[in-house]
Scaffold this motif. Structure first.
Motif, PDB file in Angstrom:
ATOM      1  N   GLU A  50       0.829  -1.205   0.000  1.00 37.39           N
ATOM      2  CA  GLU A  50       0.000   0.000   0.000  1.00 37.39           C
ATOM      3  C   GLU A  50       0.866   1.259   0.000  1.00 37.39           C
ATOM      4  O   GLU A  50       0.580   2.227  -0.722  1.00 37.39           O
ATOM      5  CB  GLU A  50      -0.936   0.013   1.213  1.00 37.39           C
ATOM      6  CG  GLU A  50      -1.901  -1.163   1.271  1.00 37.39           C
ATOM      7  CD  GLU A  50      -1.331  -2.393   1.972  1.00 37.39           C
ATOM      8  OE1 GLU A  50      -2.094  -3.325   2.240  1.00 37.39           O
ATOM      9  OE2 GLU A  50      -0.107  -2.408   2.237  1.00 37.39           O
ATOM     10  N   LEU A  51       1.917   1.252   0.816  1.00 42.69           N
ATOM     11  CA  LEU A  51       2.789   2.413   0.904  1.00 42.69           C
ATOM     12  C   LEU A  51       3.571   2.613  -0.395  1.00 42.69           C
ATOM     13  O   LEU A  51       3.727   3.738  -0.877  1.00 42.69           O
ATOM     14  CB  LEU A  51       3.753   2.246   2.084  1.00 42.69           C
ATOM     15  CG  LEU A  51       4.561   3.481   2.513  1.00 42.69           C
ATOM     16  CD1 LEU A  51       3.650   4.649   2.838  1.00 42.69           C
ATOM     17  CD2 LEU A  51       5.436   3.141   3.714  1.00 42.69           C
ATOM     18  N   LEU A  52       4.016   1.515  -0.979  1.00 42.95           N
ATOM     19  CA  LEU A  52       4.727   1.593  -2.253  1.00 42.95           C
ATOM     20  C   LEU A  52       3.796   2.079  -3.369  1.00 42.95           C
ATOM     21  O   LEU A  52       4.193   2.880  -4.219  1.00 42.95           O
ATOM     22  CB  LEU A  52       5.316   0.230  -2.609  1.00 42.95           C
ATOM     23  CG  LEU A  52       6.537  -0.170  -1.773  1.00 42.95           C
ATOM     24  CD1 LEU A  52       6.785  -1.667  -1.848  1.00 42.95           C
ATOM     25  CD2 LEU A  52       7.774   0.593  -2.233  1.00 42.95           C
ATOM     26  N   ALA A  53       2.553   1.612  -3.337  1.00 45.90           N
ATOM     27  CA  ALA A  53       1.570   2.083  -4.321  1.00 45.90           C
ATOM     28  C   ALA A  53       1.348   3.581  -4.170  1.00 45.90           C
ATOM     29  O   ALA A  53       1.264   4.321  -5.169  1.00 45.90           O
ATOM     30  CB  ALA A  53       0.252   1.331  -4.140  1.00 45.90           C
ATOM     31  N   PHE A  54       1.264   4.042  -2.936  1.00 45.35           N
ATOM     32  CA  PHE A  54       1.081   5.474  -2.663  1.00 45.35           C
ATOM     33  C   PHE A  54       2.226   6.294  -3.252  1.00 45.35           C
ATOM     34  O   PHE A  54       2.005   7.274  -3.970  1.00 45.35           O
ATOM     35  CB  PHE A  54       0.981   5.714  -1.152  1.00 45.35           C
ATOM     36  CG  PHE A  54       0.977   7.167  -0.761  1.00 45.35           C
ATOM     37  CD1 PHE A  54      -0.210   7.896  -0.790  1.00 45.35           C
ATOM     38  CD2 PHE A  54       2.150   7.800  -0.381  1.00 45.35           C
ATOM     39  CE1 PHE A  54      -0.216   9.246  -0.433  1.00 45.35           C
ATOM     40  CE2 PHE A  54       2.151   9.141  -0.025  1.00 45.35           C
ATOM     41  CZ  PHE A  54       0.963   9.864  -0.051  1.00 45.35           C
ATOM     42  N   HIS A  55       3.455   5.900  -2.962  1.00 44.85           N
ATOM     43  CA  HIS A  55       4.602   6.703  -3.399  1.00 44.85           C
ATOM     44  C   HIS A  55       4.824   6.608  -4.912  1.00 44.85           C
ATOM     45  O   HIS A  55       5.012   7.637  -5.579  1.00 44.85           O
ATOM     46  CB  HIS A  55       5.859   6.288  -2.636  1.00 44.85           C
ATOM     47  CG  HIS A  55       5.882   6.794  -1.229  1.00 44.85           C
ATOM     48  ND1 HIS A  55       5.949   8.132  -0.917  1.00 44.85           N
ATOM     49  CD2 HIS A  55       5.808   6.134  -0.045  1.00 44.85           C
ATOM     50  CE1 HIS A  55       5.944   8.288   0.399  1.00 44.85           C
ATOM     51  NE2 HIS A  55       5.857   7.091   0.941  1.00 44.85           N
ATOM     52  N   TYR A  56       4.787   5.399  -5.452  1.00 42.03           N
ATOM     53  CA  TYR A  56       5.055   5.278  -6.894  1.00 42.03           C
ATOM     54  C   TYR A  56       3.936   5.886  -7.744  1.00 42.03           C
ATOM     55  O   TYR A  56       4.198   6.387  -8.841  1.00 42.03           O
ATOM     56  CB  TYR A  56       5.293   3.819  -7.275  1.00 42.03           C
ATOM     57  CG  TYR A  56       6.706   3.368  -6.991  1.00 42.03           C
ATOM     58  CD1 TYR A  56       7.793   3.976  -7.633  1.00 42.03           C
ATOM     59  CD2 TYR A  56       6.969   2.355  -6.081  1.00 42.03           C
ATOM     60  CE1 TYR A  56       9.094   3.580  -7.370  1.00 42.03           C
ATOM     61  CE2 TYR A  56       8.269   1.948  -5.815  1.00 42.03           C
ATOM     62  CZ  TYR A  56       9.332   2.565  -6.466  1.00 42.03           C
ATOM     63  OH  TYR A  56      10.635   2.165  -6.205  1.00 42.03           O
ATOM     64  N   SER A  57       2.711   5.895  -7.236  1.00 46.10           N
ATOM     65  CA  SER A  57       1.623   6.516  -8.005  1.00 46.10           C
ATOM     66  C   SER A  57       1.754   8.036  -8.034  1.00 46.10           C
ATOM     67  O   SER A  57       1.103   8.707  -8.840  1.00 46.10           O
ATOM     68  CB  SER A  57       0.263   6.116  -7.424  1.00 46.10           C
ATOM     69  OG  SER A  57       0.085   6.638  -6.127  1.00 46.10           O
TER      70      SER A  57
END
Length: 208
Positions: A50-57
């Motif tokens: 979820e955190l990686l999705a937040f940052h990469y998006s």
């Protein structure tokens, strides 16, 4: 200990600082944070989807944004956080438009809608998948889409709001069975045949 952490005491301070950063710099920061998380937490990376999705998006790395949004959606769906899963899939689909992975993500959203008995949403997604499959000549995807679309119409039939839904569902299951026979896909043949027995609920004299 052992890692240093920094935090804002007030959300407004954080928001003001963030808004003061140029957009192009923000995107770079988000990608660097994503890369740092990947490097630091390789062994438990699933905990950070979820955190990686937040940052990469929020970065320029669209491919990783799509990958992690999709993984975050699958993770949320597995724990029945259905609205969270749908949001992740919808974000991923926006970024994946025209890309190879689009249909795989669309299929996950369609299955989620079926699991939630959301007939109209599932039918819309499976119609698109079926169209894409026929355009590309992907027979396996065509079969899976026919089965999914047939079930979506069965859900609509149970709702009783579309008079033509039972007939449409039956036609789609029969088409799926015919294609499964052509492809010698026995598991899909069984799926279609089992579903055809349900139509006695609508026509007492129906014989599958």
């Amino acid at each position: 200990v052992p890692e240093l952490e920094y935090a804002f005491k007030h959300a407004l301070t954080q928001e003001t600082a963030y808004e003061g950063i140029l957009t192009r710099h923000r995107k770079g920061f988000h990608e660097r944070v994503g890369a740092a998380i990947e490097a630091l937490y390789q062994e438990q990376i699933g905990e950070y989807y979820e955190l990686l999705a937040f940052h990469y998006s929020r970065s320029d790395n669209r491919q990783k944004a799509i990958d992690y949004l999709s993984k975050a959606g699958q993770k949320a769906a597995a724990r029945c956080a259905n609205q969270e899963a749908r949001r992740s899939y919808e974000q991923a689909l926006q970024l994946a438009e025209g890309r190879e992975e689009y249909d795989a993500i669309l299929a996950r959203r369609a299955r989620l809608s079926l699991d939630l008995f959301q007939g109209p949403e599932a039918a819309g997604d499976y119609e698109r998948l079926l169209q894409h499959a026929r355009q590309s000549g992907n027979r396996a995807q065509e079969l899976d889409s026919l089965l999914g679309l047939a079930r979506a119409y069965y859900v609509l039939a149970l709702d009783g709001q579309e008079p033509a839904a039972p007939s449409r569902s039956r036609e789609l299951y029969e088409a799926a069975y015919a294609l499964a026979r052509e492809l010698d896909d026995k598991a899909s043949m069984v799926r279609a045949l089992i579903a055809l027995t349900w139509f006695r609920d609508f026509w007492a004299d129906y014989k599958d």
